[in-house]
Design an enzyme around this catalytic site. Sequence first.
Site, mmCIF file in Angstrom:
data_model
loop_
_atom_site.group_PDB
_atom_site.id
_atom_site.type_symbol
_atom_site.label_atom_id
_atom_site.label_comp_id
_atom_site.label_asym_id
_atom_site.label_seq_id
_atom_site.Cartn_x
_atom_site.Cartn_y
_atom_site.Cartn_z
ATOM 1 N N SER A 27 -12.284 -33.162 -22.351
ATOM 2 C CA SER A 27 -11.404 -31.746 -22.557
ATOM 3 C C SER A 27 -12.116 -31.087 -23.712
ATOM 4 C CB SER A 27 -9.861 -32.076 -22.884
ATOM 5 O OG SER A 27 -9.291 -32.703 -21.997
ATOM 6 N N ASP A 53 -18.866 -35.234 -15.505
ATOM 7 C CA ASP A 53 -18.237 -33.790 -15.615
ATOM 8 C C ASP A 53 -18.808 -33.012 -16.605
ATOM 9 O OD1 ASP A 53 -16.082 -34.647 -13.849
ATOM 10 O OD2 ASP A 53 -14.587 -34.169 -14.938
ATOM 11 N N ASN A 97 -16.200 -32.658 -9.057
ATOM 12 C CA ASN A 97 -14.810 -32.578 -9.023
ATOM 13 C C ASN A 97 -14.363 -32.386 -10.496
ATOM 14 O OD1 ASN A 97 -12.457 -32.865 -8.046
ATOM 15 N ND2 ASN A 97 -12.006 -35.207 -8.165
ATOM 16 N N GLY A 99 -12.468 -30.322 -12.868
ATOM 17 C CA GLY A 99 -11.464 -29.323 -13.084
ATOM 18 C C GLY A 99 -11.685 -28.578 -14.321
ATOM 19 N N ARG A 127 -7.956 -29.297 -4.415
ATOM 20 C CA ARG A 127 -7.296 -29.162 -5.705
ATOM 21 C C ARG A 127 -6.934 -27.780 -5.974
ATOM 22 N NH1 ARG A 127 -10.042 -32.469 -10.519
ATOM 23 N NH2 ARG A 127 -8.303 -31.902 -11.457
ATOM 24 N N SER A 174 -2.116 -26.842 -16.744
ATOM 25 C CA SER A 174 -2.413 -26.107 -17.807
ATOM 26 C C SER A 174 -3.774 -25.646 -17.859
ATOM 27 C CB SER A 174 -2.067 -27.016 -18.970
ATOM 28 O OG SER A 174 -2.966 -28.050 -19.078
ATOM 29 N N ASP A 320 -2.348 -37.717 -18.192
ATOM 30 C CA ASP A 320 -3.271 -38.661 -17.966
ATOM 31 C C ASP A 320 -3.297 -40.156 -18.335
ATOM 32 O OD1 ASP A 320 -4.762 -36.776 -16.616
ATOM 33 O OD2 ASP A 320 -6.152 -36.404 -18.068
ATOM 34 N N GLU A 348 -7.516 -35.739 -9.562
ATOM 35 C CA GLU A 348 -8.675 -36.031 -8.937
ATOM 36 C C GLU A 348 -8.073 -36.918 -7.496
ATOM 37 O OE1 GLU A 348 -10.356 -35.779 -13.020
ATOM 38 O OE2 GLU A 348 -8.616 -36.231 -12.126
ATOM 39 N N ARG A 351 -1.996 -39.092 -7.777
ATOM 40 C CA ARG A 351 -2.016 -40.173 -8.464
ATOM 41 C C ARG A 351 -0.611 -40.794 -8.433
ATOM 42 N NH1 ARG A 351 -5.457 -38.032 -13.857
ATOM 43 N NH2 ARG A 351 -7.220 -38.809 -13.116
ATOM 44 N N HIS A 392 -11.475 -42.036 -11.553
ATOM 45 C CA HIS A 392 -12.042 -42.730 -12.704
ATOM 46 C C HIS A 392 -10.877 -43.481 -13.233
ATOM 47 C CE1 HIS A 392 -11.274 -39.148 -15.685
ATOM 48 N NE2 HIS A 392 -10.937 -38.841 -14.492
ATOM 49 N N ARG A 393 -9.714 -42.799 -13.631
ATOM 50 C CA ARG A 393 -8.461 -43.210 -14.287
ATOM 51 C C ARG A 393 -7.737 -44.384 -13.407
ATOM 52 N NH1 ARG A 393 -9.000 -40.956 -18.621
ATOM 53 N NH2 ARG A 393 -9.330 -38.958 -19.235
ATOM 54 N N LYS A 423 -17.292 -40.575 -14.056
ATOM 55 C CA LYS A 423 -16.786 -39.259 -14.214
ATOM 56 C C LYS A 423 -16.600 -38.931 -16.012
ATOM 57 C CE LYS A 423 -12.999 -36.122 -13.055
ATOM 58 N NZ LYS A 423 -13.411 -35.019 -12.597
#
Length: 441
Positions: A27, A53, A97, A99, A127, A174, A320, A348, A351, A392-393, A423
């Site tokens: 971020s 990213d 991908n 965002g 998305r 957000s 996340d 992504e 989820r 990834h998460r 990512k």
Amino acid sequence: MKRYPHTLDLQPAIHAAGTVRLPGSKSISNRTLLLAALAEGTTDIRELLASDDTHVMLMALQKLGVRWEQAGESQDYTVHGVAGAFPTHQADLFMGNAGTAIRPLTAALAVTGGDYTLHGVARMHERPIGDLVDALNAVGARIAYTGEVGYPPLHIQRGMIHTYRMAVRGNVSSQFLTALLMAAPLMAREQPVTINVVGELISKPYIEITLNLMRRFGVEVEREGWQSFTVPAGARYASPGSIHVEGDASSASYFLAAGAIAGGPVRVEGVGRDSIQGDLRFVEALERMGASISMGENWVEARSNGALKAIDADFNHIPDAAMTIAVAALYADGPSTLRNIGSWRVKETDRLTAMATELRKLGAEVEEGADYLRVTPPATILPAAIDTYDDHRMAMCFSLASLTGEARRGSRIRINDPKCVAKTFPDYFDAFASITKDELF
């Protein structure tokens, strides 16, 4: 870049302990790159995240005529700002991908003007971006969809901004507000720009990151609660000279949870009590589950106090990191409920459904709602092959199911498509192995 096989087997780990140096925050990294590009002057960025990213953002900026250099093999970069005007007025930009790349760039390009196309991988085209596009087109931007309405790909042409009051919905992502905030100084040459949020604003800590970084680049945003934000007339981005990217707080969650589940202590370095990232509030949830947390200026440490306690909490502020809690709930003493996480559906992957599906493979009983997840842990975690959905998460948080906690044994876990961690954290599984003493290959 780390190369992983198509599948990765994690053996049950009895104990987790050690120290992990975190990669830079995604971020912060992508916001900083764009702000440095838009600023007057040259910015040295220290410890930028090395990931898919950030690579997407760097390549896009390069195509837009922004000059940058990497210092050898390090993660230190120098970005030469363009003072709010991209030199290249026509470009085709691939956004993967990411965002955190496509949304702020869409706003910046719509305001500065030119002829641009933005597209990405198939999931990016699923998305939503309609709320951001609507907000920009309503004030004179010219953004068209070249595929399904409301989603990328996009075609941006030179428009004519005719008002200085904007409105955007806040309940989907957000990142839409972040994008407008970051672009607002490009509009505020002669008069202030006000952005009003329609409805509830989710993931407020990510807006705090945006405001903090804009301040570092010389723009102070006035706000009335979380409903109205004003960028003053004459605001311009100016390089702070040098800026350091702190460690990624979302990535910290996996290691801290490992310490809480499997003994510890596990320490993460690169983020601490002075962090600007709201995801560090993840440790509050771990403490509620019974973990012992200690923290310094640039480190956080977690250890187990025994079996984890079930939790029922609102995770809208840390969506996340909340994924990590969903897997930690496998080790709790009863059912846990994660509430207000509807934003998971537009990440992504979807989820909410993905987490429910994979947790059930491990033997958990899972109730999936429109914006909540209720996880009842199994008596014993079952061995399973975890699908990661190119997310990834998903890959990182399910590594925790291989741990042996106080309440139940971990199991052999196969992670399908482990390379998706590139990512945000290409070396994640090596870092995880370092605290579990596991040999991956």
